[in-house]
Design a protein around this motif. Structure first.
Motif, PDB file in Angstrom:
ATOM      1  N   ASN A  63     -41.429  33.455  56.245  1.00  0.00           N
ATOM      2  CA  ASN A  63     -40.239  33.636  57.084  1.00  0.00           C
ATOM      3  C   ASN A  63     -39.467  34.913  56.766  1.00  0.00           C
ATOM      4  O   ASN A  63     -38.515  35.251  57.464  1.00  0.00           O
ATOM      5  N   MET A  64     -39.874  35.585  55.702  1.00  0.00           N
ATOM      6  CA  MET A  64     -39.180  36.812  55.302  1.00  0.00           C
ATOM      7  C   MET A  64     -39.628  37.990  56.173  1.00  0.00           C
ATOM      8  O   MET A  64     -40.819  38.244  56.319  1.00  0.00           O
ATOM      9  N   GLU A  65     -38.658  38.711  56.736  1.00  0.00           N
ATOM     10  CA  GLU A  65     -38.966  39.940  57.469  1.00  0.00           C
ATOM     11  C   GLU A  65     -39.355  41.042  56.477  1.00  0.00           C
ATOM     12  O   GLU A  65     -38.988  40.986  55.293  1.00  0.00           O
ATOM     13  N   ASP A  66     -40.073  42.050  56.968  1.00  0.00           N
ATOM     14  CA  ASP A  66     -40.459  43.174  56.113  1.00  0.00           C
ATOM     15  C   ASP A  66     -39.240  43.803  55.438  1.00  0.00           C
ATOM     16  O   ASP A  66     -39.272  44.147  54.249  1.00  0.00           O
ATOM     17  N   SER A  67     -38.148  43.938  56.195  1.00  0.00           N
ATOM     18  CA  SER A  67     -36.950  44.605  55.664  1.00  0.00           C
ATOM     19  C   SER A  67     -36.283  43.791  54.559  1.00  0.00           C
ATOM     20  O   SER A  67     -35.558  44.341  53.726  1.00  0.00           O
ATOM     21  N   ASP A  68     -36.524  42.454  54.549  1.00  0.00           N
ATOM     22  CA  ASP A  68     -35.872  41.595  53.557  1.00  0.00           C
ATOM     23  C   ASP A  68     -36.452  41.767  52.157  1.00  0.00           C
ATOM     24  O   ASP A  68     -35.771  41.492  51.162  1.00  0.00           O
ATOM     25  N   ILE A  69     -37.708  42.195  52.077  1.00  0.00           N
ATOM     26  CA  ILE A  69     -38.384  42.166  50.771  1.00  0.00           C
ATOM     27  C   ILE A  69     -38.581  43.546  50.159  1.00  0.00           C
ATOM     28  O   ILE A  69     -39.276  43.685  49.150  1.00  0.00           O
ATOM     29  N   VAL A  70     -37.983  44.577  50.760  1.00  0.00           N
ATOM     30  CA  VAL A  70     -38.163  45.954  50.272  1.00  0.00           C
ATOM     31  C   VAL A  70     -37.917  46.104  48.767  1.00  0.00           C
ATOM     32  O   VAL A  70     -38.664  46.809  48.075  1.00  0.00           O
ATOM     33  N   PRO A  71     -36.893  45.452  48.180  1.00  0.00           N
ATOM     34  CA  PRO A  71     -36.685  45.624  46.731  1.00  0.00           C
ATOM     35  C   PRO A  71     -37.826  45.072  45.876  1.00  0.00           C
ATOM     36  O   PRO A  71     -37.991  45.490  44.723  1.00  0.00           O
ATOM     37  N   ALA A  72     -38.607  44.125  46.407  1.00  0.00           N
ATOM     38  CA  ALA A  72     -39.652  43.480  45.596  1.00  0.00           C
ATOM     39  C   ALA A  72     -40.710  44.471  45.107  1.00  0.00           C
ATOM     40  O   ALA A  72     -40.977  44.554  43.897  1.00  0.00           O
ATOM     41  N   PRO A  73     -41.344  45.250  45.995  1.00  0.00           N
ATOM     42  CA  PRO A  73     -42.306  46.239  45.489  1.00  0.00           C
ATOM     43  C   PRO A  73     -41.670  47.282  44.585  1.00  0.00           C
ATOM     44  O   PRO A  73     -42.321  47.786  43.649  1.00  0.00           O
ATOM     45  N   LYS A  74     -40.412  47.607  44.822  1.00  0.00           N
ATOM     46  CA  LYS A  74     -39.734  48.565  43.940  1.00  0.00           C
ATOM     47  C   LYS A  74     -39.645  48.013  42.516  1.00  0.00           C
ATOM     48  O   LYS A  74     -39.814  48.752  41.543  1.00  0.00           O
ATOM     49  N   LEU A  75     -39.369  46.714  42.399  1.00  0.00           N
ATOM     50  CA  LEU A  75     -39.287  46.099  41.072  1.00  0.00           C
ATOM     51  C   LEU A  75     -40.654  46.015  40.396  1.00  0.00           C
ATOM     52  O   LEU A  75     -40.764  46.173  39.177  1.00  0.00           O
ATOM     53  N   ILE A  76     -41.701  45.774  41.189  1.00  0.00           N
ATOM     54  CA  ILE A  76     -43.048  45.753  40.599  1.00  0.00           C
ATOM     55  C   ILE A  76     -43.382  47.135  40.041  1.00  0.00           C
ATOM     56  O   ILE A  76     -43.968  47.260  38.952  1.00  0.00           O
ATOM     57  N   GLU A  77     -42.983  48.178  40.766  1.00  0.00           N
ATOM     58  CA  GLU A  77     -43.192  49.545  40.257  1.00  0.00           C
ATOM     59  C   GLU A  77     -42.471  49.745  38.932  1.00  0.00           C
ATOM     60  O   GLU A  77     -43.036  50.293  37.976  1.00  0.00           O
ATOM     61  N   VAL A  78     -41.212  49.319  38.864  1.00  0.00           N
ATOM     62  CA  VAL A  78     -40.432  49.444  37.629  1.00  0.00           C
ATOM     63  C   VAL A  78     -41.142  48.722  36.484  1.00  0.00           C
ATOM     64  O   VAL A  78     -41.222  49.230  35.352  1.00  0.00           O
ATOM     65  N   PHE A  79     -41.663  47.542  36.780  1.00  0.00           N
ATOM     66  CA  PHE A  79     -42.352  46.717  35.792  1.00  0.00           C
ATOM     67  C   PHE A  79     -43.534  47.470  35.180  1.00  0.00           C
ATOM     68  O   PHE A  79     -43.654  47.583  33.946  1.00  0.00           O
ATOM     69  N   PHE A  80     -44.411  48.018  36.008  1.00  0.00           N
ATOM     70  CA  PHE A  80     -45.615  48.681  35.481  1.00  0.00           C
ATOM     71  C   PHE A  80     -45.324  50.071  34.917  1.00  0.00           C
ATOM     72  O   PHE A  80     -45.989  50.519  33.982  1.00  0.00           O
ATOM     73  N   GLN A  81     -44.318  50.747  35.440  1.00  0.00           N
ATOM     74  CA  GLN A  81     -43.968  52.068  34.910  1.00  0.00           C
ATOM     75  C   GLN A  81     -43.427  51.981  33.491  1.00  0.00           C
ATOM     76  O   GLN A  81     -43.675  52.864  32.663  1.00  0.00           O
ATOM     77  N   ASN A  82     -42.693  50.917  33.189  1.00  0.00           N
ATOM     78  CA  ASN A  82     -42.005  50.824  31.897  1.00  0.00           C
ATOM     79  C   ASN A  82     -42.739  50.002  30.848  1.00  0.00           C
ATOM     80  O   ASN A  82     -42.417  50.095  29.663  1.00  0.00           O
ATOM     81  N   CYS A  83     -43.712  49.204  31.267  1.00  0.00           N
ATOM     82  CA  CYS A  83     -44.380  48.297  30.315  1.00  0.00           C
ATOM     83  C   CYS A  83     -45.824  48.729  30.049  1.00  0.00           C
ATOM     84  O   CYS A  83     -46.711  47.881  29.845  1.00  0.00           O
TER      85      CYS A  83
END
Length: 469
Positions: A368-388
């Motif tokens: 039920n989530m629109e594309d615009s609703d989840i934009v922060p999610a991939p950004k956080l995954i990037e942060v996760f792999f960049q820093n760990c």
């Protein structure tokens, strides 16, 4: 003793003769100003003259109050209209300044208010600006509370308009003392807005007062909350003043951003507010609260264990009701992962990695989530792999599966770009492991073909359609 609460009831305001008169004057001048402005100003001038000529026993104080209210109401029009705009400074000197020392309290209050309305005019004599500003500052110590409140309202305009802060700098400590006293007496958003303006203008110079200001604002915040919870009639005003307190706290934290040691001192004062308002109790102020959390997690020398205790509250809210604040939640979560990587990776109680996965997977698999609703999610995954890097190999496969599944359903180009960038970041994290995992999942050819197609897409201008920086 309970503090005095000044607020405006919108319903009462609709039936207020004063409000009706102000609205009538504004509409009269706006719609039929050509024929009526001159007549109306002449009428006001006649009131001023009768007042000046009358003996003290029979002065028409109420008429003078009304005339000052009218002049303040017409401020924007008079500042733009000949011949009045050239006479405004003289009008203030002759008809407003004397009322700062009036024995009638409501005229002292109205003088402060009118002076504030005209603080931004160009004064031909800067001594007149200085005199008005210092009279307004003196009004903060007036025995009558309404005068002190109107003086606070006016002071904001003078602080904004003041070109030489040396006019205020020598008395800044005393000025702030008056604010501290007034904040104990009255809960009023104008008080907070003026304080915010002072902090904004003086920046790092506020450092010696930062802790005291934060303590006073925190105390005022709790009083506002108590008032709005205890009395339905002041709920809206209490909430508005509470938001003002939080905004002012953010302004203070921003002003001392280059002084990280102060954040350690201020944090204990703010933590109780953050713990309470990061729950569903804080839905009306959630954005402001998250901004404070962002400052504390970014500028503090290290992220304390007390601050880490806020992570579960934010994730619980995100999973429950706070999806509309996902962009705001992204900022502090990024700070936790990027500035507190060791604790994030090693702590198992609570397990922050698992908590992050639960939140992100829930959002990204929700049909039920629109594309615009989840934009922060991939950004956080990037942060996760960049820093760990090198520490979270076991998460490569789950996040790749999650990302690829959502990529296949994505419609908006921006989200597609972000999801492909996640895969790029996993490659950066561990190229051989990522490639092996794509082959294992049987999607390597699909992903690379899509990636190269997106890289080649350009606009007529030659600019890239995807992966814009």
């Amino acid at each position: 003793m309970m503090p005095f609460f000044l607020h405006t009831d919108i319903i009462e305001d609709l039936y207020s003769p004063r409000t009706a008169a102000m609205d009538f004057v504004s509409e009269l001048v706006r719609k039929r100003g050509k024929g009526n402005l001159q007549k109306f100003i002449q009428f006001i001038v006649e009131i001023f003259m009768r007042y000046n000529e009358a003996s003290i026993e029979v002065k028409p104080y109420r008429q003078k109050d009304g005339a000052l209210l009218a002049i303040g109401t017409l401020c924007d029009r008079l500042k733009q209209t000949d011949p009045y705009k050239a006479e405004l400074e003289r009008m203030l000197v002759q008809h407003v300044f004397p009322e700062f020392s009036s024995h009638v309290g409501h005229l002292r209050a109205k003088a402060a208010w009118v002076a504030g309305q005209y603080a931004h005019i160009t004064f031909s004599d800067q001594d007149n600006f200085r005199k008005a500003m210092h009279c307004v500052i003196s009004g903060l110590r007036d025995p009558e509370l309404p005068v002190r409140v109107d003086s606070v309202f006016a002071l904001r305009s003078f602080v904004e308009a003041c070109k030489d802060l040396d006019e205020i700098r020598p008395i800044l400590p005393q000025l702030l003392d008056e604010f501290f006293k007034l904040m104990g007496e009255v809960e009023n958003e104008d008080l907070v807005f003026t304080l915010e303006t002072i902090v904004d203008r003086f920046g790092e110079e506020m450092a010696p007062y930062a802790l005291g200001l934060c303590q006073s604002l925190a105390a005022a915040f709790w009083r506002c909350m108590a008032s709005s919870e205890a009395d339905d009639e002041v709920e809206d005003s209490g909430a508005l003043a509470a938001v003002g307190c939080l905004r002012a706290l953010s302004t203070i934290l921003e002003s001392i951003s280059s002084l990280p040691h102060l954040f350690i001192q201020i944090e204990p004062t703010l933590l109780p507010i953050l713990r309470r308002m990061l729950t569903s109790d804080g839905q009306d102020v959630y954005e402001e609260v998250l901004e404070i959390v962002s400052y504390l997690t970014f500028y503090s020398p290290t992220i304390s264990l007390d601050m880490w205790s806020l992570w579960p509250l934010m994730m619980e809210a995100l999973n429950d009701w706070a999806i509309d604040f996902f962009e705001n939640i992204l900022v502090p979560l990024d700070n936790y992962i990027s500035r507190g990587t060791e604790h994030f990776v090693t702590c198992k109680d609570p397990d922050y990695q698992q908590s992050l996965w639960k939140g992100l997977s829930s959002v990204m698999t929700d049909q039920n989530m629109e594309d615009s609703d989840i934009v922060p999610a991939p950004k956080l995954i990037e942060v996760f792999f960049q820093n760990c890097k090198g520490q979270v190999d076991h998460w490569v496969e789950p996040y790749l599966r999650l990302t690829i599944d959502r990529l296949r359903r994505a419609e908006k180009p921006y989200l597609k770009s972000l999801l492909v960038q996640v895969i790029a970041n996993v490659f950066y994290y561990n190229p051989s492991l990522t490639l092996a995992m794509l082959h294992k999942l049987g999607v390597a050819t699909e992903i690379f073909n899509l990636w190269f197609v997106m890289l080649q897409q350009v606009k007529k201008s030659g600019k890239r359609v995807n992966f814009k920086r």
